[in-house]
Design a protein around this motif. Structure first.
Motif, short mmCIF file in Angstrom:
data_model
loop_
_atom_site.label_atom_id
_atom_site.label_comp_id
_atom_site.label_asym_id
_atom_site.label_seq_id
_atom_site.Cartn_x
_atom_site.Cartn_y
_atom_site.Cartn_z
N VAL A 87 0.83 -1.32 -0.14
CA VAL A 87 0.00 -0.16 0.04
C VAL A 87 0.86 1.43 0.09
N GLY A 88 1.89 1.27 0.76
CA GLY A 88 2.67 2.45 0.86
C GLY A 88 3.48 2.38 -0.73
N GLY A 89 3.88 1.47 -0.89
CA GLY A 89 4.58 1.55 -2.35
C GLY A 89 3.67 1.95 -3.18
N LEU A 90 2.40 1.60 -3.46
CA LEU A 90 1.24 2.16 -4.36
C LEU A 90 1.21 3.88 -4.10
N ALA A 91 1.12 4.10 -2.81
CA ALA A 91 0.95 5.55 -2.59
C ALA A 91 2.41 6.27 -3.30
N VAL A 92 3.50 5.76 -3.10
CA VAL A 92 4.79 6.30 -3.48
C VAL A 92 4.64 6.27 -4.82
N ALA A 93 4.29 5.31 -5.58
CA ALA A 93 4.34 5.32 -7.03
C ALA A 93 3.27 6.37 -7.49
N THR A 94 2.10 6.24 -7.02
CA THR A 94 1.13 7.13 -7.38
C THR A 94 1.43 8.61 -7.77
#
Ligand code: PHE
Length: 455
Positions: A87-94
């Motif tokens: 989830v953190g990765g998704l937020a950073v990628a977004t």
């Protein structure tokens, strides 16, 4: 290991977060959407969305960041839930994805400062916008904007972001107040205000299908949620700040700047009889074509144009650095390489990912729609579910730290997060997916949620 940085002062965190929240969304979305969807009636609705969805979601991000004092990906592991790092990765990628084209828009603003000084767009703002918004020149301008952001982020939290935003944020507010005061003296001021704010329940009801998802989507876009910004910024909070109080100040200031923007742009448009169709109902054309056309007609229009677009630049830059810090923070925590080197590397990556958007606005629109309709709501939803349902009452304990007691606000926040925010964001997400994939639906239902740059 080098000790992790922190904000030098409590105000440092507050000002940086306000700088992040106050951005293009406040200047070119909020005023125009308000005018279109029922004026003060829409503002009331928007405030409800901010209070019930944006504010609680922002506190959720704060809790994750301050509890762990680490970047947004590793924060989830620190909290004991390794798999939620995704989830953190998704937020950073977004965030990385969004910043790639936000930099391109930043480049356009640079061009408009120059264009105002020389009067280059005065004859035909539409044609000028078309010429500078895509192709090699847009790539150059993008690189320039990106270079400024990299330079600030490379200097670090205390010496870069904190020092810069302490100058930038007050400047935005002061210049906007002065501009609003000046705009009040224009011939079209009264008409402009009426167009902006006169309440119309009919317009609200009629446009409810688009206005409601917009209000909800805007509530988290304008507060910089879903891109790991608030997780990252709050991870540098060393002392026991009062997070709900800080969140309140951010929300109020952010809304006030949106209203101020309306008090500036509408008198300009009405004083000069600018065709309101040029605004495109908000988004890039509202400023770069419609408001720009207003400056062309005004005495001292060149100077006013420069001042106005400098404010736009500061707002965009203070948002861009917050988003860049998300990736840089992750890199600094994970690689044994100096911050300046990592900032440059992140900048290069962003430059490359931004190339299609700078080359052709059709690409920019594609990037933006995908982010706004899909990545952002998914990411906000995931963080909110995590904090509300996975961490639960521990999150309330963390929120309470530094407040001297929350009273009933603690559980109230948790249950708002668990129910209202989750349902609201989920509904927005469904509407966004609907818009992305069913746009050409033979029923002819209009798109419900669009991007942030060309709504
Ligand atoms: N809050 C910002 C705005 O209103 C959103 C944003 C933040 C966009 C950071 C990009 C980077 O414009």
């Amino acid at each position: 290991m080098v000790e992790r940085e922190t904000w030098a002062t409590r105000v440092g965190f507050l000002v940086a977060a306000i700088g992040s929240a106050v951005g293009l969304g406040n200047l070119w979305q909020f005023p125009f959407k308000t005018a279109e969807n029922g004026g003060a009636a829409f503002v009331a609705f928007y405030l409800i969305a901010v209070v019930l969805i944006g504010f609680p979601a922002m506190l959720a991000e704060f809790v994750v960041g301050r509890r762990t004092n680490v970047n947004a990906v590793d924060a989830f592991r620190e909290l004991g839930h390794r798999n939620w790092r995704l989830v953190g990765g998704l937020a950073v990628a977004t965030g990385f994805w969004i910043l790639s084209y936000y930099n391109v828009v930043g480049g356009w603003v640079l061009r408009y400062i120059l264009g105002s000084a020389t009067g280059a767009y005065f004859d035909d703002p539409g044609a000028y916008f078309g010429a500078v918004s895509a192709g090699p020149e847009a790539i150059l301008a993008q690189a320039l904007f990106l270079g400024i952001a990299v330079a600030i982020v490379a200097l670090g939290i205390e010496n870069g972001i904190e020092k810069a935003t302490k100058v930038m944020v007050p400047s935005i507010v002061v210049i906007m107040v002065v501009l609003a005061g000046w705009a009040a003296t224009l011939g079209g001021a009264g008409e402009g205000y009426a167009y902006f704010l006169s309440p119309s329940l009919d317009a609200m009801v009629e446009n409810a299908g688009t206005a409601i998802p917009f209000a909800v989507g805007q509530a988290f876009f304008t507060l910089s949620l879903g891109m790991a910004i608030m997780i990252t910024y709050s991870s540098y909070v060393g002392e026991d700040d009062n997070l709900p109080f800080d969140g309140g100040v951010i929300v109020v200031t952010n809304t006030l700047v949106g209203i101020l923007a309306g008090l500036v742009v509408f008198p300009i448009l009405f004083a000069n009889n600018v065709d309101l169709a040029l605004t495109g109902g908000g988004g890039a054309s509202a400023l770069f074509v419609a408001v720009a056309a207003g400056f062309a007609e005004l005495p001292l229009g060149r100077w006013l144009g420069v001042v106005f677009f400098v404010v736009v630049l500061i707002a965009a830059l203070s948002s861009a650095i917050s988003l860049m810090e998300v990736t840089v923070s992750w890199a600094v925590d994970n690689f044994d390489v100096s911050r300046p080197t990592l900032a440059v590397a992140v900048g290069l990556g962003l430059f490359v990912l931004g190339l299609p958007s700078a080359w052709d606005t059709a690409w920019l629109t594609w990037f933006d729609n995908l982010a706004y309709s899909l990545f952002l709501p998914v990411s906000v939803l995931a963080v909110v579910v995590f904090v509300g349902w996975v961490i639960g009452s521990d999150a309330v304990d963390e929120l309470r730290r530094g407040t001297g007691g929350l009273g009933p606000f603690g559980p109230l926040w948790l249950w708002t997060l668990r129910l209202v925010v989750v349902v609201g964001v989920f509904a927005t997400l469904l509407l966004g997916i609907f818009e992305l994939f069913l746009q050409d639906d033979p029923t002819g239902i209009p798109p419900l949620v669009a991007g942030a740059i060309f709504p």
